[in-house]
Each structure stands twice: as C-alpha cells, then as structure tokens.
Design a protein around this motif. Structure first.
Motif, short mmCIF file in Angstrom:
data_model
loop_
_atom_site.label_atom_id
_atom_site.label_comp_id
_atom_site.label_asym_id
_atom_site.label_seq_id
_atom_site.Cartn_x
_atom_site.Cartn_y
_atom_site.Cartn_z
N TRP A 1 0.81 -1.21 0.00
CA TRP A 1 0.00 0.00 0.00
C TRP A 1 0.84 1.26 0.00
O TRP A 1 0.54 2.23 -0.65
CB TRP A 1 -0.94 0.00 1.21
CG TRP A 1 -2.22 -0.66 0.88
CD1 TRP A 1 -2.69 -0.97 -0.37
CD2 TRP A 1 -3.20 -1.12 1.79
NE1 TRP A 1 -3.90 -1.58 -0.27
CE2 TRP A 1 -4.25 -1.68 1.04
CE3 TRP A 1 -3.31 -1.09 3.18
CZ2 TRP A 1 -5.39 -2.22 1.64
CZ3 TRP A 1 -4.44 -1.62 3.77
CH2 TRP A 1 -5.47 -2.19 3.01
N PHE A 2 1.91 1.22 0.76
CA PHE A 2 2.73 2.42 0.85
C PHE A 2 3.73 2.52 -0.30
O PHE A 2 4.37 3.52 -0.47
CB PHE A 2 3.45 2.47 2.20
CG PHE A 2 2.84 3.49 3.12
CD1 PHE A 2 3.31 3.65 4.40
CD2 PHE A 2 1.81 4.31 2.69
CE1 PHE A 2 2.77 4.60 5.26
CE2 PHE A 2 1.26 5.25 3.53
CZ PHE A 2 1.74 5.39 4.82
N ALA A 3 3.85 1.47 -1.08
CA ALA A 3 4.76 1.52 -2.23
C ALA A 3 3.93 1.63 -3.50
O ALA A 3 4.09 0.87 -4.43
CB ALA A 3 5.63 0.27 -2.27
N ASN B 1 -5.28 11.48 -2.82
CA ASN B 1 -5.14 11.66 -1.37
C ASN B 1 -4.85 10.36 -0.64
O ASN B 1 -5.16 9.27 -1.12
CB ASN B 1 -6.44 12.24 -0.78
CG ASN B 1 -6.81 13.56 -1.39
OD1 ASN B 1 -7.67 13.63 -2.27
ND2 ASN B 1 -6.17 14.62 -0.96
N ASN B 2 -4.30 10.51 0.55
CA ASN B 2 -4.26 9.42 1.52
C ASN B 2 -5.13 9.83 2.70
O ASN B 2 -4.85 10.85 3.36
CB ASN B 2 -2.82 9.17 2.01
CG ASN B 2 -2.05 8.29 1.05
OD1 ASN B 2 -2.63 7.46 0.35
ND2 ASN B 2 -0.74 8.43 1.04
N TYR B 3 -6.18 9.07 2.91
CA TYR B 3 -7.05 9.29 4.06
C TYR B 3 -7.79 7.97 4.24
O TYR B 3 -8.88 7.77 3.71
CB TYR B 3 -8.01 10.46 3.79
CG TYR B 3 -8.70 11.07 5.02
CD1 TYR B 3 -8.72 10.42 6.24
CD2 TYR B 3 -9.33 12.30 4.93
CE1 TYR B 3 -9.33 10.98 7.34
CE2 TYR B 3 -9.95 12.88 6.04
CZ TYR B 3 -9.94 12.21 7.23
OH TYR B 3 -10.56 12.77 8.33
N ARG C 1 5.92 15.78 1.25
CA ARG C 1 6.63 14.57 0.77
C ARG C 1 6.02 13.36 1.46
O ARG C 1 6.17 13.17 2.67
CB ARG C 1 8.12 14.70 1.10
CG ARG C 1 8.99 13.46 0.88
CD ARG C 1 8.99 12.96 -0.54
NE ARG C 1 10.19 12.17 -0.86
CZ ARG C 1 10.33 10.87 -0.56
NH1 ARG C 1 9.38 10.20 0.05
NH2 ARG C 1 11.46 10.25 -0.90
N CYS C 2 5.33 12.55 0.68
CA CYS C 2 4.76 11.31 1.24
C CYS C 2 5.86 10.26 1.34
O CYS C 2 6.78 10.21 0.52
CB CYS C 2 3.62 10.81 0.37
SG CYS C 2 2.91 9.24 0.93
N VAL C 3 5.74 9.40 2.34
CA VAL C 3 6.71 8.32 2.53
C VAL C 3 6.69 7.36 1.33
O VAL C 3 7.64 6.61 1.11
CB VAL C 3 6.42 7.58 3.88
CG1 VAL C 3 5.22 6.65 3.75
CG2 VAL C 3 7.63 6.84 4.39
N GLU C 4 5.62 7.42 0.54
CA GLU C 4 5.51 6.59 -0.67
C GLU C 4 6.34 7.13 -1.83
O GLU C 4 6.26 6.59 -2.93
CB GLU C 4 4.06 6.52 -1.14
CG GLU C 4 3.12 5.85 -0.16
CD GLU C 4 1.66 6.13 -0.47
OE1 GLU C 4 0.82 5.29 -0.14
OE2 GLU C 4 1.34 7.20 -1.03
N TYR D 1 7.54 13.17 6.84
CA TYR D 1 6.71 12.44 5.88
C TYR D 1 5.24 12.76 6.11
O TYR D 1 4.80 13.02 7.24
CB TYR D 1 6.98 10.94 5.99
CG TYR D 1 8.36 10.56 5.47
CD1 TYR D 1 8.72 10.86 4.16
CD2 TYR D 1 9.30 9.94 6.29
CE1 TYR D 1 9.99 10.54 3.67
CE2 TYR D 1 10.56 9.62 5.82
CZ TYR D 1 10.90 9.92 4.50
OH TYR D 1 12.15 9.61 4.04
N GLY D 2 4.48 12.71 5.02
CA GLY D 2 3.08 13.16 5.02
C GLY D 2 2.22 12.55 6.09
O GLY D 2 1.27 13.19 6.56
N TYR D 3 2.51 11.31 6.50
CA TYR D 3 1.60 10.67 7.45
C TYR D 3 1.59 11.33 8.82
O TYR D 3 0.67 11.10 9.62
CB TYR D 3 1.86 9.16 7.56
CG TYR D 3 3.21 8.72 8.07
CD1 TYR D 3 3.48 8.62 9.43
CD2 TYR D 3 4.22 8.35 7.18
CE1 TYR D 3 4.71 8.18 9.89
CE2 TYR D 3 5.45 7.91 7.62
CZ TYR D 3 5.69 7.82 8.98
OH TYR D 3 6.91 7.39 9.43
N LYS D 4 2.61 12.19 9.11
CA LYS D 4 2.56 12.93 10.37
C LYS D 4 1.50 14.03 10.34
O LYS D 4 1.05 14.50 11.38
CB LYS D 4 3.92 13.59 10.66
CG LYS D 4 5.09 12.66 10.85
CD LYS D 4 4.98 11.76 12.06
CE LYS D 4 5.21 12.49 13.38
NZ LYS D 4 5.19 11.51 14.52
MO LIG Z 1 1.82 9.58 2.99
#
Ligand SMILES: [Mo]
Ligand SMILES: Nc1nc2c(c(=O)[nH]1)N[C@H]1C(S)=C(S)[C@@H](COP(=O)(O)O)O[C@H]1N2
Length: 327
Positions: free
Chosen positions: A9-11, A85-87, A142-145, A243-246
C-alpha cells in the motif's frame, strides 16, 4: 495476491505513474454525474462516485494574508491536491477519499484539548482557530511513498493554538487524534475490506519543540478556500519537514503529555515507520529507496532533500539524535 497488495500500500508507485489517466477518469465521472443528476439515474446503479460528485461541499473562500513561506516551485494543480489523497478512513485507494469524504460533517466541529494544559476543554472549532489571523503558506509535502506536491495551505501556526490553551511546564509532547466515526467514514467500519492496516482513531504526535517550531501549521484551507473534507476538514496538521503521514487530518483531540505518544503508522509497522519520521533521503524505507521522489504532475524523479528542504529551520531540533536509528 490480496496480501501482497496490502503489503505494498505504501509503495504505490503504480498509483503515482497513472496519475494523469486517473485525473482524466475523474473528470469523465464528474461529467457523468451531471448527466445522471439531470436524468434521475442516481440510485440506479451508476456508482457511488457519481453520487459523491453531486454531494460535494461548497467551499467558502477565506480571508488570509500572504507570507514569505514559499519554496518558489510550481504549485501542484488543485485537482491533484484534492483528488489524489491518503485518508484511510475513507478507503485506501488514492481516489477513495475524494469519492467518499462527502459523508464527513465538518460543521459544527469540536476539539477536545486535555492533558498538561491550563485550559482543558472541549473547544468549538471557532474558539481554537482564530479565523481573523489566517495566513497562506506554500509548503512541500513529501509522502513516505516517494511522491510529493507543492500545496498552498491556509491556516494558523500550531504555536498559536498551543498558546491559546496554555501549555504547562513538564509537557514534552503533543498527541493528536482524528475523528473515528463509522457513520461518516466507511474505512473505519470493521467490515471494511476485512479489516485495516491501521487501528482507529488515527493517532499522531510531535515533541513540544517540534509543535512550537514556526513551520508547524494547522491548516483550515487550501487554494484560497476552506479545506476539502478529503484533505482533512475542518483542521489538519501540516509538518512539512516530516513524511506526510505525520500531517494528521480532521483532528478531534489534542493532548499535552510528558510521554511519547503512540502513533498509528509506527504501531502498525514499527520497523518501517518511527515516531520522528523526518524526511531523510539517506535512510531507505526497508522496502524502497527514499533518495528520490516523483512530483505529482511531473515526469521523471527529483532528488529528495534532507528534512524536505527545511533543514535551516528544523535541523537544530535533532542535534545529538541519530536520525537513522530514531527514524
Ligand atoms: Mo503519505
Ligand atoms: N487521519 C488521517 N490522516 C492522514 C492520513 C490518513 O490516512 N488518515 N494519511 C496521511 C498521509 S500518508 C499523507 S501523505 C497525507 C496526505 O495529505 P493530502 O491527502 O491532503 O495530500 O495525509 C496524512 N494524514
């Protein structure tokens, strides 16, 4: 096969490369929604995205002042910012949030503020965010992906909110939680895809010095208007050197604490995601390189900068910390 998809999912390099095809598909669906609405096809199996397009919120334009926070790079098109988006509370696909987030009710909204604060209370959104002091800040995301965007946010410094509630001495961390409501968020239902990689509510945290850093921002708008649901209405954190997830969305709780709070992605995969999560091109994700990134809307790859290019502002926060161990 399903398990492989989950692990990757994250890649989601495929999502990234198919961005233009994806945006074309979306504009087609928007057109289809108009036709469906006019001819009464909604509810006859045309698909949820058509319904979603018809139920989009009207986003009120905001009054804000411009600032010098601007990396001087081309803005990522608004369509991409609001449709890629990521949500995960609305689904794990990049288009799921923009299709499903119409179900979120951001008004009225309240935020519980508790822990080591002078004025713990459940605050109405308007009492926590001073809408008369909104500023625009253009930040890199910057997303971790390994994809990135340039986004014109509108909001207030995180420090302004902390000053409002009064941080007590001894507090060392700020913990945040997202709404977790099955009625508004299909991804939170236990039945969703047979479970999720994350536990709800989505949780994030910062050290107090990070939260007080001038760059830490609480966004309530983007591109001149109120923030769309899929981007985290009505208020979401933005910490552009991480990274974006924060950058946790749709916040309902802020807790000041003296202990490092649990964070969702770290809990889900501690080997892959740490607490600090600073953008660091020299520390690869266990499953892919972080040296480069794809700017959404561009071909080819850019070099990723340490702290996402914000080292002058934040590197001092990590003096003496080994960022490859405390990642
Ligand atoms: Mo992300
Ligand atoms: N509550 C919540 N916040 C979240 C996420 C999420 O799934 N749930 N995704 C994160 C991730 S991985 C990223 S990259 C950013 C994306 O923000 P954007 O969709 O506004 O670009 O939101 C972050 N905040």
């Amino acid at each position: 096969m399903l398990i492989k998809i989950k692990k990757n999912w994250f890649a989601s390099e495929n999502d990234v490369t198919s961005e233009s095809a994806y945006l074309n598909r979306r504009s087609f669906m928007r057109g289809a929604a108009g036709v469906a609405g006019a001819t009464g096809l909604i509810g006859m199996g045309l698909g949820s995205s058509a319904v979603a397009a018809g139920k989009k919120r009207d986003l009120v334009p905001l009054n804000f002042s411009k600032t010098s926070y601007d990396p001087g790079e081309s803005l990522t098109p608004e369509d991409a910012v609001t449709q890629y988006n990521n949500y995960y509370e609305f689904g794990t696909g990049k288009s799921d949030p923009s299709q499903n987030a119409w179900q979120l009710q951001p008004k009225p909204w309240s935020i519980q503020v508790d822990g080591m604060v002078d004025k713990p209370a459940t605050y109405a959104f308007e009492d926590l965010v001073d809408m008369k002091t909104l500023e625009e800040r253009i930040y890199r995301l910057r997303c971790v992906e390994a994809w990135s965007m340039i986004i014109p946010w509108i909001g207030v410094p995180m420090a302004a909110i902390l000053e409002k509630v009064g941080v007590q001495s001894g507090a060392k961390y700020v913990a945040f939680e997202t709404l977790a409501d099955e009625k508004q968020m299909p991804g939170v239902k236990p039945s969703f895809f047979g479970g999720s990689v994350l536990d709800w509510p989505y949780k994030e945290g910062l050290t107090l010095p990070e939260a007080m850093n001038p760059l830490a921002f609480m966004a309530v708008g983007l591109y001149g208007k109120e923030i769309p649901n899929q981007n985290g209405a009505p208020l979401r954190l933005v910490v552009p050197w991480k990274y974006g997830y924060k950058s946790i969305k749709s916040i309902v709780r802020i807790t000041l604490t003296d202990r490092q709070p649990p964070t969702s992605w770290n809990q889900s995969a501690p080997r892959e995601y740490g607490f600090y999560s600073n953008v660091n091109p020299t520390r690869n994700h266990p499953r892919w390189s972080q040296a480069k990134e794809r700017r959404i809307g561009e071909f080819g790859r850019r070099t990723t900068a340490m702290f996402n290019g914000y080292g002058d502002e934040v590197a001092h926060l990590y003096a003496g910390l080994d960022l490859n161990v405390n990642h």
